[in-house]
Design a protein around this motif. Structure first.
Motif, mmCIF file in Angstrom:
data_model
loop_
_atom_site.group_PDB
_atom_site.id
_atom_site.type_symbol
_atom_site.label_atom_id
_atom_site.label_comp_id
_atom_site.label_asym_id
_atom_site.label_seq_id
_atom_site.Cartn_x
_atom_site.Cartn_y
_atom_site.Cartn_z
ATOM 1 N N ARG A 1 -4.822 -5.921 -1.302
ATOM 2 C CA ARG A 1 -4.033 -7.158 -1.257
ATOM 3 C C ARG A 1 -3.990 -7.805 -2.637
ATOM 4 O O ARG A 1 -4.989 -7.851 -3.345
ATOM 5 C CB ARG A 1 -4.640 -8.126 -0.248
ATOM 6 N N PHE A 2 -2.815 -8.360 -2.958
ATOM 7 C CA PHE A 2 -2.661 -8.948 -4.288
ATOM 8 C C PHE A 2 -1.859 -10.246 -4.310
ATOM 9 O O PHE A 2 -1.790 -10.908 -5.343
ATOM 10 C CB PHE A 2 -2.016 -7.937 -5.255
ATOM 11 N N ALA A 3 -1.247 -10.637 -3.230
ATOM 12 C CA ALA A 3 -0.421 -11.856 -3.227
ATOM 13 C C ALA A 3 -0.303 -12.380 -1.808
ATOM 14 O O ALA A 3 -0.688 -11.709 -0.844
ATOM 15 C CB ALA A 3 0.970 -11.556 -3.788
ATOM 16 N N SER A 4 0.257 -13.587 -1.703
ATOM 17 C CA SER A 4 0.623 -14.110 -0.388
ATOM 18 C C SER A 4 1.893 -14.929 -0.548
ATOM 19 O O SER A 4 2.142 -15.533 -1.589
ATOM 20 C CB SER A 4 -0.499 -14.948 0.219
ATOM 21 N N VAL A 5 2.697 -14.881 0.493
ATOM 22 C CA VAL A 5 3.937 -15.646 0.539
ATOM 23 C C VAL A 5 3.861 -16.442 1.836
ATOM 24 O O VAL A 5 3.922 -15.865 2.918
ATOM 25 C CB VAL A 5 5.181 -14.729 0.516
ATOM 26 N N GLY A 6 3.690 -17.755 1.695
ATOM 27 C CA GLY A 6 3.461 -18.570 2.885
ATOM 28 C C GLY A 6 2.142 -18.140 3.513
ATOM 29 O O GLY A 6 1.123 -18.071 2.856
ATOM 30 N N GLN A 7 2.177 -17.797 4.768
ATOM 31 C CA GLN A 7 0.983 -17.338 5.478
ATOM 32 C C GLN A 7 0.892 -15.809 5.548
ATOM 33 O O GLN A 7 0.052 -15.277 6.267
ATOM 34 C CB GLN A 7 0.967 -17.923 6.897
ATOM 35 N N VAL A 8 1.753 -15.104 4.815
ATOM 36 C CA VAL A 8 1.794 -13.639 4.880
ATOM 37 C C VAL A 8 1.091 -13.045 3.658
ATOM 38 O O VAL A 8 1.481 -13.291 2.519
ATOM 39 C CB VAL A 8 3.254 -13.137 4.944
ATOM 40 N N ALA A 9 0.046 -12.240 3.928
ATOM 41 C CA ALA A 9 -0.653 -11.533 2.851
ATOM 42 C C ALA A 9 0.169 -10.313 2.455
ATOM 43 O O ALA A 9 0.682 -9.582 3.302
ATOM 44 C CB ALA A 9 -2.037 -11.102 3.324
ATOM 45 N N ILE A 10 0.283 -10.094 1.146
ATOM 46 C CA ILE A 10 1.047 -8.966 0.622
ATOM 47 C C ILE A 10 0.056 -7.968 0.034
ATOM 48 O O ILE A 10 -0.830 -8.332 -0.743
ATOM 49 C CB ILE A 10 2.018 -9.408 -0.497
ATOM 50 N N GLY A 11 0.228 -6.701 0.410
ATOM 51 C CA GLY A 11 -0.656 -5.679 -0.124
ATOM 52 C C GLY A 11 -0.125 -4.283 0.121
ATOM 53 O O GLY A 11 0.806 -4.072 0.902
ATOM 54 N N PHE A 12 -0.740 -3.346 -0.556
ATOM 55 C CA PHE A 12 -0.395 -1.935 -0.408
ATOM 56 C C PHE A 12 -1.299 -1.337 0.663
ATOM 57 O O PHE A 12 -2.470 -1.703 0.768
ATOM 58 C CB PHE A 12 -0.617 -1.194 -1.727
ATOM 59 N N SER A 13 -0.770 -0.397 1.437
ATOM 60 C CA SER A 13 -1.577 0.271 2.454
ATOM 61 C C SER A 13 -0.888 1.554 2.888
ATOM 62 O O SER A 13 0.279 1.785 2.582
ATOM 63 C CB SER A 13 -1.779 -0.636 3.665
ATOM 64 N N SER A 14 -1.646 2.371 3.603
ATOM 65 C CA SER A 14 -1.054 3.562 4.201
ATOM 66 C C SER A 14 -1.417 3.588 5.679
ATOM 67 O O SER A 14 -2.517 3.189 6.063
ATOM 68 C CB SER A 14 -1.516 4.836 3.496
ATOM 69 N N ALA A 15 -0.477 4.026 6.486
ATOM 70 C CA ALA A 15 -0.730 4.147 7.920
ATOM 71 C C ALA A 15 -1.683 5.323 8.132
ATOM 72 O O ALA A 15 -1.570 6.352 7.456
ATOM 73 C CB ALA A 15 0.571 4.377 8.677
ATOM 74 N N VAL A 16 -2.630 5.149 9.047
ATOM 75 C CA VAL A 16 -3.606 6.204 9.320
ATOM 76 C C VAL A 16 -2.899 7.491 9.734
ATOM 77 O O VAL A 16 -3.314 8.581 9.351
ATOM 78 C CB VAL A 16 -4.624 5.744 10.396
ATOM 79 N N ASP A 17 -1.786 7.365 10.450
ATOM 80 C CA ASP A 17 -1.060 8.562 10.893
ATOM 81 C C ASP A 17 -0.173 9.156 9.795
ATOM 82 O O ASP A 17 0.523 10.145 10.014
ATOM 83 C CB ASP A 17 -0.247 8.283 12.153
ATOM 84 N N GLY A 18 -0.156 8.555 8.597
ATOM 85 C CA GLY A 18 0.581 9.097 7.463
ATOM 86 C C GLY A 18 2.053 8.738 7.409
ATOM 87 O O GLY A 18 2.746 9.141 6.484
ATOM 88 N N THR A 19 2.554 7.961 8.369
ATOM 89 C CA THR A 19 3.985 7.630 8.383
ATOM 90 C C THR A 19 4.291 6.442 7.468
ATOM 91 O O THR A 19 3.403 5.681 7.109
ATOM 92 C CB THR A 19 4.458 7.281 9.808
ATOM 93 N N MET A 20 5.551 6.332 7.113
ATOM 94 C CA MET A 20 6.034 5.205 6.306
ATOM 95 C C MET A 20 7.245 4.598 7.002
ATOM 96 O O MET A 20 8.317 4.480 6.432
ATOM 97 C CB MET A 20 6.413 5.661 4.897
#
Length: 175
Positions: free
Chosen positions: A120-139
């Motif tokens: 996580r690196f930012a927030s917009v309002g109450q929403v945290a912004i960050g990079f992640s990957s789905a455990v199942d590998g989908t995008m």
């Protein structure tokens, strides 16, 4: 007879002139330099997707290009940056410079998807912004009705992000 021949030659000459005046440019003979003909357009330059955006700062950093939906992990000088495509969330940060503020190994995302390597690196309002990957590998494309801040990447790219972007690491967001 000479009169008819002269008339025929004049008629053919006139018709040839009319035909040459109406030939499309692509069929016409090349014009001499300096004539009023415009130069052919320069071939369109293709964008090098591996090139780090020019106005993304300097030094070790993560660069996230919103319009390109692409991230670069920029290491020390002389190292080849790693770059990959991402799937943006429904809420995006403004262009600017941020720092990684928190990380989670494995959680459930705000969209209900099991995710890992959350940076996580930012927030917009109450929403945290960050990079992640789905455990199942989908995008998968996020549900536009939900306000989510997860910028998704493949599992392999998520592993690379996790190793690269520790707490305090610089993240530069460009348009």
């Amino acid at each position: 007879m000479a009169g008819l021949t002269a008339l025929a030659v004049a008629a053919v000459g006139f018709l040839a002139y009319q035909a040459s005046a109406n030939v499309p440019d692509q069929f016409a003979s090349p014009k001499k330099p300096g004539s009023s003909a415009s130069a052919a357009p320069a071939p369109e330059k293709t964008k090098d997707v591996h090139a780090v955006p020019a106005k993304s700062g300097a030094g070790v950093r993560v660069v996230y290009a919103l319009d390109d939906r692409r991230v670069w992990l920029v290491g020390e000088v002389g190292q080849q940056p790693k770059t990959f495509e991402v799937m943006p969330s429904t809420v995006s940060p403004q262009p600017g410079t941020y720092q990684v503020t928190s990380r989670s190994g494995k959680v459930t995302g705000s969209d209900g998807v099991d995710i890992e390597h959350v940076v996580r690196f930012a927030s917009v309002g109450q929403v945290a912004i960050g990079f992640s990957s789905a455990v199942d590998g989908t995008m998968a494309r996020p549900d536009p009705k939900l306000k989510t801040g997860g910028v998704r990447m493949t599992s392999e790219d998520g592993d690379a992000m996790w190793k690269f972007a520790t707490i305090g690491s610089k993240v530069v967001v460009v348009p």
